[in-house]
Design an enzyme around this catalytic site. Structure first.
Site, short mmCIF file in Angstrom:
data_model
loop_
_atom_site.label_atom_id
_atom_site.label_comp_id
_atom_site.label_asym_id
_atom_site.label_seq_id
_atom_site.Cartn_x
_atom_site.Cartn_y
_atom_site.Cartn_z
N GLU A 159 0.81 -1.14 -0.12
CA GLU A 159 0.09 0.01 -0.03
C GLU A 159 0.63 1.15 -0.03
OE1 GLU A 159 -2.45 -3.29 1.24
OE2 GLU A 159 -0.55 -2.67 1.97
N HIS A 168 -11.29 -6.33 9.00
CA HIS A 168 -11.81 -6.00 7.68
C HIS A 168 -13.33 -5.40 7.86
CE1 HIS A 168 -9.56 -9.58 6.78
NE2 HIS A 168 -9.36 -9.17 5.48
#
Length: 648
Positions: free
Chosen positions: A388, A455
């Site tokens: 990322e 998540h």
């Protein structure tokens, strides 16, 4: 002339050390002993090729002919410096000189170089990008990520590691176990070269040869330049930790003295000419200092400071959708509206690049980008490694070369791995040196799917707290398309939150053609007189469901944009009903609801008929078991708080 270019940073340093002791410069990171690397590598490149230097690379700026008056003004915090007094040292860039300066975190700039090189590759420009790392900074994960991405994508980047033996005071044997940085190159699948960083001719010749080859055959190369820092990491730290024998050994290899003696011995330089050159440079330094002294100090101006956090931008209002639009519409799911926006923005902006894990042939884990690679190709719809930070850094590099980018976080939770790039690079670049970050970060967010702590997080408040960013969070398919188009159109960095639970659970009428929804404007999702529920995202649907169930006579204000949020809309609904409740899925403490409540108390207190209420998730991590997750979320507490407020 190499000799002049090598000597200039040394003589500037000598003057700066005097000014430091006089208190005219606040801090200094000395490059004495390392000048050959910066000067040699810079002169080896073409002027339109970007260089990303660090603390000790004064020679990059002088070799690129940055005016000394402005450079000295930068170090003195003057208005005429490159950052208008907002940052110091080499924490700035100059597109005019094709230089992108450092941030203090060091490693993130390596990925920015990847993005610049990617832009050149996409535009079929035969250019190379050069980026520096210290041996200490190479211990950061950003080093690995940037080299790996460059190798996978075969980007024309020269990664130049200045190995001076120490990371501040920590010696190399406490930083890494490899014998040499050239050992790392083959592991990434790239060529690696070691050079004598104190030999200006070797540095210049090697980088020139590599750069020419990389222009013709794009690929990354790792170069290790062996050198030594003769002064402290910065002047205040000193060098007591360095053994004297090391200082003696490297003093004999001084790059300026060694090259000067060689020129004298070869008859290329005479003592008279040597003296003349030194005096010319010293005169240039004095003139630069006089120019810097004449520059005004920055005058505090809150309006200017606030405005400069963002690149000025006037959206194309002709593309905004009027409330009475007669555009043809079709029922679309939330997920399809987002995909529609990406497709139409890709058609509208040929310079737009999409990047993310599994977004190409696979279409992303939520299938938002499904089919786009077939239409636009893998050059513009790019699968990325799991990194990322590097991809977010590359997005800034693409911006520097005038491109737009969309970066998809597979889950909003994973943005923590790239947090530094967003809050310190993307958010601050325009404020610091006028370089915008034309980047949208898509953030699949939220709970309700029994996906557990990693998540399901709602992390929008982290970014609402960061000046320089814009944060949007649509709740309907129509706004999902319009706000994403607007975010891509906007040249500033935008965090675009999209709730995973809404992807396939809601549908709505969405115009077929391209349109934008204005960033910064809230929407009244329901009107009434007895209560105002201010919310966003999934909260809009919770509030609407309960209002229908209880037949509430209430306003439901969908914020849509969280930074900047619509103060006037909040004011109007508060004045109208006198009773206000803030609802969000994020945890209670530190959520955006607290900020809006504080603003209402400060600006609308006289209109209130009861205390402003907040309803949010529990101050815990998001639990996995459905029963625990249901208790965590605020929906079941909403009815109780509304009844309490109405009865006040």
């Amino acid at each position: 002339m190499l000799y002049k270019a090598l000597l200039k940073p040394r003589l500037i340093e000598e003057k700066m050390l005097i000014l430091l002791r006089q208190g005219k410069v606040s801090k200094w990171f000395s490059g004495v002993g390392q000048e050959a690397i910066a000067v040699g590598s810079t002169l080896a490149l073409n002027p339109d090729e970007y260089i990303l230097p660090l603390h000790r690379n004064l020679g990059v700026f002088t070799a690129r002919q940055v005016p000394l008056g402005r450079l000295f003004g930068q170090w003195q915090g003057k208005l005429g410096g490159f950052t208008k007094g907002r940052d110091r040292s080499f924490h700035f860039g100059s597109n005019e000189h094709h230089i992108v300066g450092m941030i203090s975190h060091l490693g993130p700039q390596l990925a920015v170089a990847d993005g610049i090189a990617l832009a050149d590759l996409l535009d079929a420009q035969k250019r190379v990008t050069l980026v520096y790392s210290g041996d200490g900074g190479a211990s950061e994960g950003d080093f690995h990520e940037a080299l790996n991405v460059a190798a996978v994508w075969q980007l024309p980047v020269i990664f130049l590691v200045e190995n001076n033996g120490y990371g501040l005071s920590t010696p190399s044997n406490e930083q890494f176990r490899c014998r040499s940085f050239t050992d790392k190159g083959p592991a990434y699948g790239m060529e690696a070269v070691q050079i004598d960083g104190n030999n200006i001719l070797e540095v210049y010749g090697t980088i020139q040869r590599l750069a020419e080859d990389v222009r013709q055959q794009p690929r990354p190369v790792l170069v290790e330049a062996l050198t030594f820092r003769m002064r402290g990491h910065e002047e205040a730290s000193g060098i007591k930790y360095v053994p004297q024998e090391l200082l003696t050994e490297w003093a004999a290899k001084d790059p300026v003295m060694s090259y000067e003696q060689w020129l004298l011995a070869e008859g290329v330089l005479s003592e008279i000419r040597r003296h003349q050159i030194r005096e010319q440079i010293r005169q240039e330094i004095e003139e630069g200092l006089q120019a810097a002294d004449a520059l005004p100090a920055p005058s505090p101006n809150a309006a200017t400071e606030l405005a400069d956090m963002y690149q000025p931008f006037e959206p194309d209002t002709t593309q905004q959708l009027p409330a009475t639009s007669q555009q043809p519409k079709a029922d679309k799911r939330y997920v399809d509206a987002i995909s529609d926006a990406l497709r139409q923005s890709m058609e509208r902006y040929p310079e737009l690049v999409l990047m993310g894990q599994d977004i190409a042939e696979y279409g992303g884990v939520f299938k938002v980008t499904e089919g786009l690679v077939a239409q636009f190709g893998k050059a513009r719809v790019r699968n990325t490694p799991l990194c990322e930070s590097a991809i977010l850094g590359a997005s800034l590099g693409l911006s520097i070369r005038g491109k737009k980018s969309m970066v998809e976080m597979q889950f909003a939770d994973f943005v923590t791995c790239g947090f530094n790039q967003i809050v310190n690079n993307l958010a601050k670049s325009h404020y610091r040196w006028g370089q915008n970050a034309d980047v949208v970060v898509r953030m699949p967010t939220g709970a309700g799917t029994a996906a557990g702590p990693f998540h399901s997080q709602s992390n929008e408040a982290w970014f609402v707290h960061t000046p320089g960013l814009k944060v949007v969070y649509p709740s309907t398919p129509e706004d999902a398309k319009g706000l994403l188009n607007a975010a891509i159109e906007d040249p500033n960095p935008v965090l675009y939150f999209e709730h995973k639970l809404l992807y396939r659970s809601i549908t709505g009428a969405v115009p077929d053609e391209y349109y934008t929804t204005p960033i910064g404007k809230a929407r009244l999702a329901r009107t009434g007189d007895s209560l105002s529920i201010i919310t966003y995202g999934l909260g809009v649907h919770w509030a609407t469901q309960l209002a229908d169930e209880l037949a509430l006579d209430c306003d439901i204000l969908d914020l849509r944009t969280l930074l900047p949020w619509d103060e006037e809309a909040v004011r109007q609904t508060t004045m109208k009903t006198g009773r206000v409740l803030l609802l969000h899925e994020d945890t209670l403490t530190g959520g955006i609801g607290g900020e809006i409540v504080a603003w209402i108390a400060e600006h609308c207190f006289e209109y209130l008929d009861g205390p402003v209420q907040r309803v949010a998730s529990l101050d815990t991590a998001v639990p996995f078991a459905p029963t625990l997750e249901k208790d965590f979320l605020p929906q079941q507490r909403l009815r109780e708080r509304i009844e309490k407020l109405l009865a006040y």
